[in-house]
Design an enzyme around this catalytic site. Structure first.
Site, PDB file in Angstrom:
ATOM      1  CB  SER A  82     -36.055 -25.541 -20.554  1.00  0.00           C
ATOM      2  OG  SER A  82     -36.557 -25.960 -19.318  1.00  0.00           O
ATOM      3  CD  GLU A  93     -26.155  -6.220 -20.587  1.00  0.00           C
ATOM      4  OE1 GLU A  93     -26.748  -7.263 -20.920  1.00  0.00           O
ATOM      5  OE2 GLU A  93     -25.828  -5.322 -21.377  1.00  0.00           O
ATOM      6  CB  SER A  94     -26.634 -11.584 -15.520  1.00  0.00           C
ATOM      7  OG  SER A  94     -25.582 -10.968 -14.767  1.00  0.00           O
ATOM      8  CG  HIS A 125     -37.132 -23.613 -16.497  1.00  0.00           C
ATOM      9  ND1 HIS A 125     -36.298 -24.256 -17.387  1.00  0.00           N
ATOM     10  CD2 HIS A 125     -36.313 -22.886 -15.698  1.00  0.00           C
ATOM     11  CE1 HIS A 125     -35.040 -23.941 -17.118  1.00  0.00           C
ATOM     12  NE2 HIS A 125     -35.022 -23.104 -16.100  1.00  0.00           N
ATOM     13  CB  CYS A 150     -24.716  -6.616 -13.066  1.00  0.00           C
ATOM     14  SG  CYS A 150     -23.817  -6.941 -14.579  1.00  0.00           S
TER      15      CYS A 150
END
Lengths: 136, 136
Positions: free
Chosen positions: A57, A64-65, A70, A85
Site C-alpha cells: 500500500s 495538488e492532492s 493498493h 486539482c
C-alpha cells in the site's frame, strides 16, 4: 455549459499485472513518484508499506492532492487512485507511466469531484498550489 | 452470486459545510483519525497540510488502506475517500463521525474495487492486516 469540477479523480483498475512487481514496495514507490512527476505534480511526501505475506500500500501526497496504490499480487491486481486539482496536471502522462511500469491491463474511470459546488457559491476557486504547514 | 470485492471504496462528497472547520488542519486531522478508529482501522501514519490562502489536504494511511480529505472552504466543500479491505471495517461509523464533525450535507458513492479479479485467479485473498516495512 457544464462548470469545471474542483477535483479530477481518476480510478485505475490494473489487472493481469506481474505479481513480483506488485510486491516490490520500493519499485512501486518509485513508480508512483515518477507518475506524479509525469503529471507535473509537486510531491510533498510518500508513505509506502509492504504487507505480510504480500501486498503493498502506498500514498504519494502531492501539492495538488494525492496518488494511492493498493496491490494484491496474488491476483495480479492493483487499485490506483489519482486525485488532482488544477488544469496543468497531465493525468494521461501519469497513467502512461503506470501502464509502462506495471504491464498488465488497465481500466480507468474518471470522477469529477465537487461538480456543481461552484454554482452553489458563485465565485471561482483556483487550484491551491502553495503548501503551508505540513504535519507528519 | 457476486463475489466479494477486494476493496471497498467510499467516495464522500460534503457540501454546505462550515468553512472554518474546513480550514482547520489540526481539527480535520483529528476528525479523520477519529473516523479511521471508528471504522476499526489501524492507523499507520497521517500527513496533513494547509494551503495558502485556504484549504486543507490530508491522508490517513491505515493498515487496511487509506482515508483522504481535500477541502475547498470557499465553497463549503470537502472531497473525502475511504478505501478499505476487510469485513471488519465499519464504514458507516466512519461516515457518521465525519457527518457529526463537519456538519453540512453528504453524498456517498461506493465503488467495489477489484470486483471480478478473484474469478480470474480462483483462490481467496483475505485482507492484509499485518504491516511489514514502512517507508516515509
Amino acid at each position: 455549459m457544464r462548470e469545471p469540477a474542483l477535483g479530477r479523480h481518476l480510478i485505475v483498475e490494473v489487472f493481469e499485472a506481474d505479481s513480483h512487481l506488485l510486491n516490490d514496495v520500493q519499485g512501486l514507490e518509485q513508480l508512483l513518484l515518477d507518475a506524479a512527476r509525469a503529471a507535473n505534480a509537486t510531491v510533498v511526501k510518500s508513505v509506502f508499506h509492504r504487507f505480510s505475506p504480500y501486498g503493498v500500500s502506498g500514498v504519494v501526497v502531492i501539492a495538488e492532492s494525492h496518488l494511492t496504490i493498493h496491490t494484491w499480487p496474488e491476483y495480479g491486481y492493483a487499485a490506483i487512485d489519482i486525485f488532482t486539482c488544477g488544469p496543468k496536471m497531465d493525468l494521461d502522462a501519469a497513467v502512461e507511466v503506470i501502464r509502462q511500469g506495471l504491464g498488465g491491463r488497465l481500466l480507468q474511470i474518471e470522477i469529477n469531484r465537487g461538480q456543481g459546488v461552484r454554482r452553489l457559491r458563485g465565485d471561482r476557486a483556483d487550484c491551491k498550489y502553495a503548501v503551508g504547514a505540513t504535519t507528519s
